[in-house]
Design a protein around this motif. Structure first.
Motif, PDB file in Angstrom:
ATOM      1  N   ASP A 195     -18.888   4.163  -3.492  1.00  0.00           N
ATOM      2  CA  ASP A 195     -17.707   5.024  -3.393  1.00  0.00           C
ATOM      3  C   ASP A 195     -17.347   5.292  -1.937  1.00  0.00           C
ATOM      4  N   GLU A 196     -18.347   5.476  -1.090  1.00  0.00           N
ATOM      5  CA  GLU A 196     -18.073   5.730   0.322  1.00  0.00           C
ATOM      6  C   GLU A 196     -17.446   4.506   0.987  1.00  0.00           C
ATOM      7  N   VAL A 197     -17.929   3.324   0.618  1.00  0.00           N
ATOM      8  CA  VAL A 197     -17.323   2.101   1.142  1.00  0.00           C
ATOM      9  C   VAL A 197     -15.860   1.996   0.693  1.00  0.00           C
ATOM     10  N   ALA A 198     -15.612   2.294  -0.567  1.00  0.00           N
ATOM     11  CA  ALA A 198     -14.241   2.232  -1.084  1.00  0.00           C
ATOM     12  C   ALA A 198     -13.337   3.215  -0.345  1.00  0.00           C
ATOM     13  N   ARG A 199     -13.838   4.416  -0.046  1.00  0.00           N
ATOM     14  CA  ARG A 199     -13.064   5.391   0.729  1.00  0.00           C
ATOM     15  C   ARG A 199     -12.769   4.868   2.123  1.00  0.00           C
ATOM     16  N   CYS A 200     -13.759   4.233   2.734  1.00  0.00           N
ATOM     17  CA  CYS A 200     -13.572   3.682   4.081  1.00  0.00           C
ATOM     18  C   CYS A 200     -12.506   2.598   4.071  1.00  0.00           C
ATOM     19  N   VAL A 201     -12.588   1.711   3.108  1.00  0.00           N
ATOM     20  CA  VAL A 201     -11.614   0.623   3.011  1.00  0.00           C
ATOM     21  C   VAL A 201     -10.217   1.182   2.770  1.00  0.00           C
ATOM     22  N   HIS A 202     -10.136   2.244   1.988  1.00  0.00           N
ATOM     23  CA  HIS A 202      -8.823   2.863   1.745  1.00  0.00           C
ATOM     24  C   HIS A 202      -8.210   3.364   3.049  1.00  0.00           C
ATOM     25  N   THR A 203      -9.051   3.840   3.983  1.00  0.00           N
ATOM     26  CA  THR A 203      -8.496   4.290   5.264  1.00  0.00           C
ATOM     27  C   THR A 203      -7.846   3.128   6.016  1.00  0.00           C
ATOM     28  N   TYR A 204      -8.373   1.926   5.851  1.00  0.00           N
ATOM     29  CA  TYR A 204      -7.776   0.774   6.528  1.00  0.00           C
ATOM     30  C   TYR A 204      -6.381   0.487   5.968  1.00  0.00           C
ATOM     31  N   ILE A 212      -0.301   0.500   6.464  1.00  0.00           N
ATOM     32  CA  ILE A 212       1.028   0.966   6.056  1.00  0.00           C
ATOM     33  C   ILE A 212       1.492   2.109   6.949  1.00  0.00           C
ATOM     34  N   GLY A 213       0.562   2.940   7.416  1.00  0.00           N
ATOM     35  CA  GLY A 213       0.939   4.068   8.252  1.00  0.00           C
ATOM     36  C   GLY A 213       1.535   3.634   9.580  1.00  0.00           C
ATOM     37  N   PHE A 230       0.835  -1.187   0.000  1.00  0.00           N
ATOM     38  CA  PHE A 230       0.000   0.000   0.000  1.00  0.00           C
ATOM     39  C   PHE A 230       0.880   1.251   0.000  1.00  0.00           C
ATOM     40  N   GLY A 231       0.336   2.334  -0.556  1.00  0.00           N
ATOM     41  CA  GLY A 231       1.023   3.618  -0.493  1.00  0.00           C
ATOM     42  C   GLY A 231       0.581   4.403   0.719  1.00  0.00           C
ATOM     43  N   ASN A 232       1.301   5.499   1.021  1.00  0.00           N
ATOM     44  CA  ASN A 232       0.941   6.299   2.178  1.00  0.00           C
ATOM     45  C   ASN A 232       1.401   7.734   1.987  1.00  0.00           C
ATOM     46  N   ALA A 233       0.557   8.663   2.385  1.00  0.00           N
ATOM     47  CA  ALA A 233       0.915  10.080   2.400  1.00  0.00           C
ATOM     48  C   ALA A 233       0.783  10.592   3.827  1.00  0.00           C
ATOM     49  N   LYS A 234       1.698  11.449   4.238  1.00  0.00           N
ATOM     50  CA  LYS A 234       1.719  11.955   5.611  1.00  0.00           C
ATOM     51  C   LYS A 234       1.307  13.418   5.631  1.00  0.00           C
ATOM     52  N   HIS A 235       0.488  13.787   6.605  1.00  0.00           N
ATOM     53  CA  HIS A 235       0.041  15.171   6.725  1.00  0.00           C
ATOM     54  C   HIS A 235       1.254  16.081   6.936  1.00  0.00           C
ATOM     55  N   PRO A 236       1.333  17.199   6.215  1.00  0.00           N
ATOM     56  CA  PRO A 236       2.524  18.052   6.309  1.00  0.00           C
ATOM     57  C   PRO A 236       2.736  18.671   7.682  1.00  0.00           C
ATOM     58  N   GLN A 237       1.711  18.698   8.530  1.00  0.00           N
ATOM     59  CA  GLN A 237       1.849  19.279   9.864  1.00  0.00           C
ATOM     60  C   GLN A 237       1.864  18.213  10.964  1.00  0.00           C
ATOM     61  N   GLY A 290       5.790   9.645  19.106  1.00  0.00           N
ATOM     62  CA  GLY A 290       5.405  10.118  17.775  1.00  0.00           C
ATOM     63  C   GLY A 290       3.927  10.028  17.471  1.00  0.00           C
ATOM     64  N   CYS A 291       3.076  10.330  18.456  1.00  0.00           N
ATOM     65  CA  CYS A 291       1.634  10.245  18.224  1.00  0.00           C
ATOM     66  C   CYS A 291       1.184  11.116  17.052  1.00  0.00           C
ATOM     67  N   GLY A 292       1.749  12.310  16.960  1.00  0.00           N
ATOM     68  CA  GLY A 292       1.374  13.186  15.858  1.00  0.00           C
ATOM     69  C   GLY A 292       1.788  12.635  14.509  1.00  0.00           C
ATOM     70  N   HIS A 293       2.929  11.967  14.461  1.00  0.00           N
ATOM     71  CA  HIS A 293       3.386  11.372  13.203  1.00  0.00           C
ATOM     72  C   HIS A 293       2.457  10.228  12.780  1.00  0.00           C
ATOM     73  N   LEU A 294       2.044   9.413  13.746  1.00  0.00           N
ATOM     74  CA  LEU A 294       1.108   8.340  13.420  1.00  0.00           C
ATOM     75  C   LEU A 294      -0.229   8.912  12.978  1.00  0.00           C
ATOM     76  N   ALA A 295      -0.735   9.900  13.710  1.00  0.00           N
ATOM     77  CA  ALA A 295      -2.011  10.512  13.340  1.00  0.00           C
ATOM     78  C   ALA A 295      -1.932  11.106  11.939  1.00  0.00           C
ATOM     79  N   GLY A 296      -0.790  11.702  11.624  1.00  0.00           N
ATOM     80  CA  GLY A 296      -0.622  12.297  10.301  1.00  0.00           C
ATOM     81  C   GLY A 296      -0.546  11.287   9.186  1.00  0.00           C
ATOM     82  N   ARG A 297      -0.227  10.043   9.504  1.00  0.00           N
ATOM     83  CA  ARG A 297      -0.126   9.001   8.469  1.00  0.00           C
ATOM     84  C   ARG A 297      -1.449   8.284   8.217  1.00  0.00           C
TER      85      ARG A 297
END
Length: 345
Positions: free
Chosen positions: A296-305, A310-311, A16-23, A52-59
């Motif tokens: 589409d909403e289900v697909a978005r939810c699954v993407h969060t998993y 990976i996060g 899976f890919g992952n993007a991290k929140h810039p803040q 690193g709670c903020g880093h995990l939350a950002g991922r």
């Protein structure tokens, strides 16, 4: 003999890919300031910040406003304090002090009101009330109910893990896996991410066996991986609430052999997740009552998993000092743990 000499965490090959929140780094600083402001942590702030709670939350938060990332980071920070204080009470044979804490938290979950007597007794309950009020304020009634139910399951799982540490009460591998899905504390946090993204699936979707398997496999991949990362500490302090330890005890194998077995199990579980995901999407596609918007909403939810899987892997491996800290690896409590935070009245 030290079974974990030259121990290293294997690569779990998460596709899976992952993007991290810039803040994310800012969220980590502010979440640390939050636990200090609530008196949950007073010493060794650098060590606590290193979790690193903020880093995990950002991922794992996806594309949400910064305030949502920070709220999740604060909840995670509270959860780590909860876990460490619970461990402290187990180590010191003071679990009687745990009951008022659970009682106060449960009462708030049931009524939405803080018991002033219980709340004033310790900062752990105060912190919970503060962050929980803000969490449920941003949720639909249905999502808030799921969140509250999942917090109750977390509390019960901590009681079960305390019982499991008795020499005469070691769980089977199968029982441990079920408990671990809740003691991971992931489900309430997943609820928070979904609410932040505006995802609120109807119960007819979340009750589907295919959806339940997607969730269960996600929880297992994350939890089993975390058991490998945390193995040195738990082995050193005699805590057998760990899949590696449970498999080694069942099979009469070494810890190294059990780590390799867990590595294999994780790869199998990832494949099971991918299969369950496709089955879920196929089931919804074939259901005339499920329109494109809901699919589409289900697909978005699954993407969060997938972000969660990976996060957490990237966070544990590269951004969290908890699992590499010498005190942790030696089985010692965190230097920030407050022995006086929860005590027998």
């Amino acid at each position: 003999m030290n079974q974990l000499r030259n121990f290293s965490v294997p690569d779990f090959h998460l596709p899976f890919g992952n993007a991290k929140h810039p803040q994310a780094a800012r969220a980590n600083e502010e979440a640390t300031a939050w636990v200090v402001g609530h008196g949950l942590v007073t010493d060794a702030l650098e060590q606590f910040s290193g979790i690193g709670c903020g880093h995990l939350a950002g991922r794992v938060s996806g594309d949400v406003p910064y305030e949502r990332v920070l709220l999740l980071a604060e909840w995670m920070a509270w959860s780590f304090v909860l876990d460490d204080q619970h461990d402290h009470l187990i180590r010191n044979g003071e679990l009687a002090a745990w009951r008022p804490v659970v009682g106060a938290i449960t009462a708030y979950l049931d009524t939405g009101r803080a018991d002033e007597r219980a709340e004033g007794r310790n900062s752990l309950v105060n912190g919970f009330v503060d962050v929980c009020e803000r969490i449920v304020a941003g949720m639909s009634d249905a999502c808030a109910a799921r969140y509250r139910a999942h917090v109750r399951l977390v509390l019960r799982s901590l009681d079960q893990e305390a019982a499991n540490r008795r020499a005469d009460a070691r769980p089977t591998v199968e029982d441990y896996i079920l408990t671990r899905r809740n003691s991971s504390q992931l489900l309430p946090m997943m609820d928070m991410v979904e609410a932040g993204l505006g995802i609120d699936l109807p119960s007819r979707i979340t009750a589907l066996p295919e959806f339940q398997e997607v969730v269960a496999s996600t929880l297992d991949v994350i939890s089993w991986g975390n058991d490998v990362f945390s193995l040195p500490k738990e082995y050193a302090c005699g805590d057998t609430n760990n899949l590696v330890s449970r498999i080694a005890a069942r099979d009469g194998s070494s810890l190294g052999e059990a780590v390799r077995e867990v590595e294999t199990l994780i790869q199998v579980r990832i494949e099971e997740y991918l299969k369950a995901k496709q089955q879920l999407l196929d089931t919804l596609e074939a259901d005339p009552a499920t329109g494109p918007a809901l699919r589409d909403e289900v697909a978005r939810c699954v993407h969060t998993y997938e972000d969660w899987m990976i996060g957490t892997e990237l966070w544990q491996r590269y951004e969290c000092t908890r699992y590499s800290d010498e005190r942790f690896a030696a089985g010692l409590e965190g230097a920030y743990t407050r022995p006086d935070l929860v005590s027998v009245a």
